[in-house]
Scaffold this active site. Structure first.
Site, PDB file in Angstrom:
ATOM      1  N   GLY A 110      37.028  50.280  42.396  1.00 53.35           N
ATOM      2  CA  GLY A 110      37.918  51.162  41.278  1.00 53.35           C
ATOM      3  C   GLY A 110      39.538  50.985  41.906  1.00 53.35           C
ATOM      4  O   GLY A 110      39.792  50.286  42.757  1.00 53.35           O
ATOM      5  N   HIS A 119      40.985  42.676  40.690  1.00 54.10           N
ATOM      6  CA  HIS A 119      39.641  42.955  39.927  1.00 54.10           C
ATOM      7  C   HIS A 119      39.538  42.547  38.378  1.00 54.10           C
ATOM      8  O   HIS A 119      38.521  41.967  37.955  1.00 54.10           O
ATOM      9  CB  HIS A 119      39.561  44.620  39.591  1.00 54.10           C
ATOM     10  N   LYS A 153      39.378  37.064  48.338  1.00 49.44           N
ATOM     11  CA  LYS A 153      40.162  38.047  49.019  1.00 49.44           C
ATOM     12  C   LYS A 153      39.249  38.485  50.377  1.00 49.44           C
ATOM     13  O   LYS A 153      39.789  38.774  51.407  1.00 49.44           O
ATOM     14  CB  LYS A 153      40.606  39.354  48.239  1.00 49.44           C
ATOM     15  N   ASP A 154      38.111  39.103  50.080  1.00 50.84           N
ATOM     16  CA  ASP A 154      37.239  39.736  51.038  1.00 50.84           C
ATOM     17  C   ASP A 154      36.249  38.641  51.271  1.00 50.84           C
ATOM     18  O   ASP A 154      34.982  38.503  50.922  1.00 50.84           O
ATOM     19  CB  ASP A 154      36.285  40.905  50.434  1.00 50.84           C
ATOM     20  N   VAL A 182      44.193  36.955  44.096  1.00 51.63           N
ATOM     21  CA  VAL A 182      45.317  36.990  43.325  1.00 51.63           C
ATOM     22  C   VAL A 182      46.252  37.834  43.977  1.00 51.63           C
ATOM     23  O   VAL A 182      45.985  38.793  44.932  1.00 51.63           O
ATOM     24  CB  VAL A 182      45.028  38.127  42.052  1.00 51.63           C
TER      25      VAL A 182
HETATM   26  P1  AMP Z   1      37.092  46.416  45.871  1.00 49.63           P
HETATM   27  O1  AMP Z   1      37.260  47.150  44.922  1.00 49.63           O
HETATM   28  O2  AMP Z   1      38.403  46.323  47.025  1.00 49.63           O
HETATM   29  O3  AMP Z   1      35.935  46.492  46.700  1.00 49.63           O
HETATM   30  O4  AMP Z   1      37.101  44.966  45.226  1.00 49.63           O
HETATM   31  C1  AMP Z   1      36.227  44.504  44.378  1.00 49.63           C
HETATM   32  C2  AMP Z   1      36.109  43.235  44.097  1.00 49.63           C
HETATM   33  O5  AMP Z   1      37.351  42.499  44.007  1.00 49.63           O
HETATM   34  C3  AMP Z   1      35.491  42.434  45.328  1.00 49.63           C
HETATM   35  O6  AMP Z   1      34.894  41.352  45.041  1.00 49.63           O
HETATM   36  C4  AMP Z   1      37.255  42.086  46.043  1.00 49.63           C
HETATM   37  O7  AMP Z   1      36.865  40.695  46.841  1.00 49.63           O
HETATM   38  C5  AMP Z   1      37.663  41.683  44.626  1.00 49.63           C
HETATM   39  N1  AMP Z   1      39.305  41.608  44.719  1.00 49.63           N
HETATM   40  C6  AMP Z   1      39.979  42.486  45.594  1.00 49.63           C
HETATM   41  N2  AMP Z   1      41.227  42.281  45.733  1.00 49.63           N
HETATM   42  C7  AMP Z   1      41.415  40.860  45.052  1.00 49.63           C
HETATM   43  C8  AMP Z   1      42.363  40.029  45.045  1.00 49.63           C
HETATM   44  N3  AMP Z   1      43.762  40.177  45.483  1.00 49.63           N
HETATM   45  N4  AMP Z   1      42.169  38.890  44.484  1.00 49.63           N
HETATM   46  C9  AMP Z   1      40.765  38.527  43.984  1.00 49.63           C
HETATM   47  N5  AMP Z   1      39.831  39.510  44.215  1.00 49.63           N
HETATM   48  C10 AMP Z   1      40.034  40.605  44.711  1.00 49.63           C
END
Ligand code: AMP
Length: 282
Positions: free
Chosen positions: A31, A37, A150-151, A177
């Site tokens: 979230g 996202h 990113k991850d 991104v």
């Molecule tokens: P999180 O909410 O941080 O657990 O991220 C959820 C998903 O969004 C994960 O697969 C992350 O790798 C992806 N995500 C987070 N930040 C970015 C970004 N800057 N660019 C691309 N994907 C992202």
């Protein structure tokens, strides 16, 4: 867009959908949605008939001294953004729904891909990630699941789990991104004050420096690493957690840069830990 909090209700909704030929895309998130996202959601929308987005701040992937309690949350805003990006079902369970009393089962990728880098700095983190992602796969039964580069390590750990456990879901990695100045979008960027926001650029600057050095022919990982560590040391408010130059799939450190390699780093800016990476095909 439907907003569903209960596993039973989500299952009923998914099985009740008339056309079982429908392809289902899942985008797991914690979230506080941003363009990173949303890029995953839009891609899932373009490639599937139905998009399920989960929003769950997963306590199992936070260490005891990490930011689980203060992790940013804004479900109302997330609902608007998720819907506008093409989400059909938003699954937002409470902690007790995912980990009811008596919960005792965890999934762990035990090899180097999960042990290095963030796995070393954050013991138990990938065990929590793998567990919640496998639970989400079992609940939603998606055809495809979307994760950000990113991850990068998380994506590789999940790919490993999917292969090792013969999961049917196709794991799709999506590009990072970034803000206009290069900072990778992250929900945690909201922790940064103005000065820290400037200092946080050190991650992208370091990766850009790596790109320059590789472009002029540097292929020795130790030499490159030393240069990059110097670059980070020049930013006084940054403290390096790790910087690895590794094989892009296994995450085993390399001595020579050849094939597909990843440069990944984690840096603390004040109390905020940020990660970033770049993949190079040589
Ligand atoms: P999180 O909410 O941080 O657990 O991220 C959820 C998903 O969004 C994960 O697969 C992350 O790798 C992806 N995500 C987070 N930040 C970015 C970004 N800057 N660019 C691309 N994907 C992202």
């Amino acid at each position: 867009m439907l907003v569903i909090e209960k596993i039973q209700e989500l299952r009923k909704t998914l099985t009740g959908l008339a056309n079982r030929d429908m392809k289902v895309g899942l985008v797991p998130t914690m979230g506080y949605l941003h363009e990173g996202h949303l890029s995953l959601i839009r891609r899932a929308k373009a490639e599937n008939d139905l998009v399920v987005v989960s929003i769950f701040v997963n306590p199992a992937q936070f260490g005891p001294n990490e930011d689980f309690q203060r992790y940013p949350r804004d479900l109302e805003r997330d609902q608007e953004l998720a819907e506008a990006a093409g989400t059909d079902i938003l699954f937002a369970p409470e902690v007790g729904e995912m980990y009811p009393e008596g919960y005792q089962t965890y999934v762990e990728v035990t090899g180097g891909v999960a042990r290095r880098m963030c796995g070393a700095s954050r013991p138990g983190h990938f065990r929590g990630v793998a567990t919640v992602v496998l639970k989400l796969f079992n609940i939603v039964e998606p055809d495809r699941a979307y994760f950000g580069e990113k991850d990068a390590q998380q994506l590789r750990v999940i790919r490993r789990m999917a292969r090792d456990l013969n999961l049917k879901v196709e794991i799709i990695g999506c590009p990072i991104v970034r803000e206009a100045d290069g900072l990778a979008l992250s929900s945690r960027n909201v922790y940064l004050n103005q000065a820290e926001r400037k200092a946080a650029l050190i991650l992208y600057r370091t990766l850009s420096r790596a790109k320059e050095l590789i472009e002029i022919g540097e292929r020795d990982a130790a030499v490159l690493r030393e240069q990059l560590i110097k670059t980070i040391a020049a930013e006084p408010s940054a403290s390096l957690d790790y910087l690895e130059i590794a094989d892009s799939e296994s995450l085993e450190p390399v001595a020579k840069l050849t094939g597909e390699i990843i440069i990944a780093l984690a840096v603390r800016i004040g109390t905020t830990r940020l990660i970033d990476n770049m993949v190079f095909r040589l």
